[in-house]
Design a protein around this motif. Structure first.
Motif, PDB file in Angstrom:
ATOM      1  N   VAL A  72       9.651   6.608  16.938  1.00 19.59           N
ATOM      2  CA  VAL A  72       9.919   5.329  17.446  1.00 19.59           C
ATOM      3  C   VAL A  72       8.663   5.259  18.186  1.00 19.59           C
ATOM      4  CG1 VAL A  72      11.374   4.380  19.403  1.00 19.59           C
ATOM      5  CG2 VAL A  72      12.441   5.916  17.957  1.00 19.59           C
ATOM      6  N   GLY A  73       8.228   5.955  19.063  1.00 11.36           N
ATOM      7  CA  GLY A  73       6.877   5.479  19.639  1.00 11.36           C
ATOM      8  C   GLY A  73       5.900   5.259  18.934  1.00 11.36           C
ATOM      9  N   GLU A  74       5.517   5.613  17.967  1.00  8.22           N
ATOM     10  CA  GLU A  74       4.466   5.534  17.050  1.00  8.22           C
ATOM     11  C   GLU A  74       4.425   4.292  16.219  1.00  8.22           C
ATOM     12  OE1 GLU A  74       1.226   7.098  16.744  1.00  8.22           O
ATOM     13  OE2 GLU A  74       1.900   8.720  18.048  1.00  8.22           O
ATOM     14  N   CYS A  75       5.600   3.724  15.975  1.00 11.90           N
ATOM     15  CA  CYS A  75       5.853   2.746  15.317  1.00 11.90           C
ATOM     16  C   CYS A  75       6.025   1.379  16.082  1.00 11.90           C
ATOM     17  CB  CYS A  75       6.996   2.773  14.345  1.00 11.90           C
ATOM     18  SG  CYS A  75       6.765   4.115  13.184  1.00 11.90           S
ATOM     19  N   THR A  76       5.834   1.429  17.309  1.00 12.54           N
ATOM     20  CA  THR A  76       5.810  -0.012  17.991  1.00 12.54           C
ATOM     21  C   THR A  76       4.608  -0.600  18.084  1.00 12.54           C
ATOM     22  OG1 THR A  76       5.946   1.583  19.941  1.00 12.54           O
ATOM     23  CG2 THR A  76       7.902   1.087  19.178  1.00 12.54           C
ATOM     24  N   ARG A 100       3.635  -2.992  -0.137  1.00 11.59           N
ATOM     25  CA  ARG A 100       4.203  -1.312  -0.469  1.00 11.59           C
ATOM     26  C   ARG A 100       3.168  -0.570  -0.164  1.00 11.59           C
ATOM     27  NH1 ARG A 100       6.705  -0.498  -6.304  1.00 11.59           N
ATOM     28  NH2 ARG A 100       8.061  -2.399  -5.468  1.00 11.59           N
ATOM     29  N   ASP A 101       1.912  -0.695  -0.591  1.00  7.72           N
ATOM     30  CA  ASP A 101       0.849   0.340   0.000  1.00  7.72           C
ATOM     31  C   ASP A 101       0.702   0.536   1.366  1.00  7.72           C
ATOM     32  OD1 ASP A 101       0.368   0.683  -2.655  1.00  7.72           O
ATOM     33  OD2 ASP A 101      -1.003  -0.925  -2.730  1.00  7.72           O
ATOM     34  N   MET A 102       0.781  -0.609   2.035  1.00  3.20           N
ATOM     35  CA  MET A 102       0.759  -0.397   3.553  1.00  3.20           C
ATOM     36  C   MET A 102       1.809   0.378   4.195  1.00  3.20           C
ATOM     37  SD  MET A 102      -0.865  -4.186   4.962  1.00  3.20           S
ATOM     38  CE  MET A 102      -0.489  -5.282   3.683  1.00  3.20           C
ATOM     39  N   ILE A 103       3.179   0.078   3.877  1.00  2.00           N
ATOM     40  CA  ILE A 103       4.236   0.657   4.228  1.00  2.00           C
ATOM     41  C   ILE A 103       4.385   2.001   4.048  1.00  2.00           C
ATOM     42  CG2 ILE A 103       6.510   0.742   4.336  1.00  2.00           C
ATOM     43  CD1 ILE A 103       6.540  -2.529   3.953  1.00  2.00           C
ATOM     44  N   GLY A 104       3.890   2.378   2.590  1.00  2.03           N
ATOM     45  CA  GLY A 104       3.760   3.640   2.140  1.00  2.03           C
ATOM     46  C   GLY A 104       2.929   4.768   2.891  1.00  2.03           C
ATOM     47  N   GLY A 105       1.760   4.135   2.987  1.00  2.00           N
ATOM     48  CA  GLY A 105       0.594   4.692   3.717  1.00  2.00           C
ATOM     49  C   GLY A 105       0.867   5.223   5.168  1.00  2.00           C
ATOM     50  N   TRP A 106       1.431   4.138   5.754  1.00  3.18           N
ATOM     51  CA  TRP A 106       1.809   4.222   7.336  1.00  3.18           C
ATOM     52  C   TRP A 106       3.056   5.292   7.375  1.00  3.18           C
ATOM     53  CZ3 TRP A 106       0.535   3.856  11.935  1.00  3.18           C
ATOM     54  CH2 TRP A 106       1.421   3.691  12.991  1.00  3.18           C
ATOM     55  N   LEU A 107       3.933   5.067   6.426  1.00  2.00           N
ATOM     56  CA  LEU A 107       5.099   5.939   6.807  1.00  2.00           C
ATOM     57  C   LEU A 107       4.652   7.544   6.375  1.00  2.00           C
ATOM     58  CD1 LEU A 107       8.161   4.171   5.237  1.00  2.00           C
ATOM     59  CD2 LEU A 107       7.489   4.535   7.662  1.00  2.00           C
ATOM     60  N   LEU A 108       3.754   7.983   5.418  1.00  2.00           N
ATOM     61  CA  LEU A 108       3.242   9.063   4.905  1.00  2.00           C
ATOM     62  C   LEU A 108       2.528   9.567   6.262  1.00  2.00           C
ATOM     63  CD1 LEU A 108       1.810   8.745   1.500  1.00  2.00           C
ATOM     64  CD2 LEU A 108       3.631  10.118   2.237  1.00  2.00           C
ATOM     65  N   TYR A 109       1.808   8.767   7.039  1.00  2.00           N
ATOM     66  CA  TYR A 109       0.979   9.195   8.312  1.00  2.00           C
ATOM     67  C   TYR A 109       1.948   9.662   9.141  1.00  2.00           C
ATOM     68  CZ  TYR A 109      -1.430   8.311  12.651  1.00  2.00           C
ATOM     69  OH  TYR A 109      -1.925   8.464  13.850  1.00  2.00           O
ATOM     70  N   ILE A 110       3.087   8.897   9.512  1.00  2.00           N
ATOM     71  CA  ILE A 110       3.916   9.443  10.429  1.00  2.00           C
ATOM     72  C   ILE A 110       4.622  10.587  10.259  1.00  2.00           C
ATOM     73  CG2 ILE A 110       6.077   8.518  11.654  1.00  2.00           C
ATOM     74  CD1 ILE A 110       3.868   6.860  12.496  1.00  2.00           C
ATOM     75  N   VAL A 111       5.056  10.805   8.902  1.00  2.00           N
ATOM     76  CA  VAL A 111       5.560  12.005   8.556  1.00  2.00           C
ATOM     77  C   VAL A 111       4.689  13.197   8.734  1.00  2.00           C
ATOM     78  CG1 VAL A 111       6.130  13.467   6.620  1.00  2.00           C
ATOM     79  CG2 VAL A 111       6.899  11.016   6.906  1.00  2.00           C
ATOM     80  N   PHE A 112       3.185  13.063   8.598  1.00  2.00           N
ATOM     81  CA  PHE A 112       2.370  13.973   8.751  1.00  2.00           C
ATOM     82  C   PHE A 112       2.257  14.461  10.232  1.00  2.00           C
ATOM     83  CE2 PHE A 112      -2.010  14.864   9.999  1.00  2.00           C
ATOM     84  CZ  PHE A 112      -2.433  15.900   9.342  1.00  2.00           C
ATOM     85  N   ARG A 113       2.022  13.173  11.039  1.00  2.00           N
ATOM     86  CA  ARG A 113       2.057  13.450  12.598  1.00  2.00           C
ATOM     87  C   ARG A 113       3.169  14.383  12.742  1.00  2.00           C
ATOM     88  NH1 ARG A 113       0.133  10.215  16.167  1.00  2.00           N
ATOM     89  NH2 ARG A 113       0.954  11.610  17.473  1.00  2.00           N
TER      90      ARG A 113
END
Length: 252
Positions: A72-76, A100-113
């Protein structure tokens, strides 16, 4: 040349390399301190819950809550800033990077964190011997799925608003109530029957249920596939909403 989705992930990781020190306390130290104060301190007065020591019962809840709160915090502010302040999303969209690339790359970053934070947390609590089953090794996968189910819709929400004051409403009426009443600190069955469906509607409850079943080697409240399916549906719906929100916002 890297795939555009990978390029977006690399961009966020490069930015994080410059800012990682600022997240040390909230991502790694705070969950452990929270566990020590509530699980060990308060646990001495609570005793056992559902037949296990309170500290062992609360560990999976804190683990899932950490993933939930980080998502939640990272995606605000970070997402809103890409559109409103830095215009980073517009800069990426001007290249061959798609929505799609923007969202996919961002969500992969969140999962990594979140995976890094969860693995560090697991290593620390394992040293105290509070993990009762080898199935605890599954909890990082659960945390990653929980992160996607939360990060996708919050990312979409952040892309639809134009002022950061809305985040106070998100924190106050979604994140905090979910953390308090989704089975992290006490069994949901102790809530009034009329309120329990609200807890069951939270992705956090499903993440807590799966993590607790894994660390204890017991069956979750619902069939495991029902919990997983609920989180997958949340993630897919959030990704669709995020795609719509990003395309609409990038027309500005």
């Amino acid at each position: 040349m890297a795939h555009p989705t990978v390029a977006v992930l690399e961009r966020h990781l490069t930015l994080y390399k410059r800012l990682w020190r600022a997240s040390l306390f909230s991502s790694f130290v705070l969950p452990v301190l929270f566990l020590a104060s509530i699980g060990l301190g308060l646990g001495g007065y609570v005793g056992t819950v559902q037949g296990v020591p309170y500290v062992a019962w609360i560990v999976p809840g804190v683990l899932a809550a950490t993933a939930f709160q980080m998502a939640v915090g990272e995606c605000t502010y970070s997402v809103l800033g890409e559109f409103k302040w830095t215009r980073g999303a517009h800069a990426m969209y001007a290249t061959r990077v798609s929505v799609r690339d923007m969202i996919g790359g961002w969500l992969l970053y969140i999962v990594f964190r979140i995976e890094v934070a969860v693995l560090v947390f697991l290593a620390i609590v394992a040293a105290f011997g509070v993990l009762g089953s080898p199935w605890a090794l599954v909890t990082p996968l659960v945390a990653g799925l929980l992160a996607l189910s939360v990060a996708a819709p919050v990312t979409a929400f952040s892309a639809t608003i134009d002022h950061d004051s809305y985040f106070a409403l998100l924190f106050r009426f979604v994140m905090i109530p979910s953390t308090l009443f989704a089975g992290v600190f006490f069994p949901v069955e102790q809530l009034p029957a009329l309120v329990r469906p609200l807890a069951y509607a939270s992705p956090l409850w499903h993440g807590v249920a799966l993590c607790r079943a894994a660390t204890m080697g017991a069956a979750p409240p619902w069939p495991w596939w029902a919990h997983v399916g609920y989180l997958v549906v949340f993630a897919l719906a959030g990704m669709w909403w995020a795609g719509w929100a990003f395309r609409r916002r990038l027309q500005d």
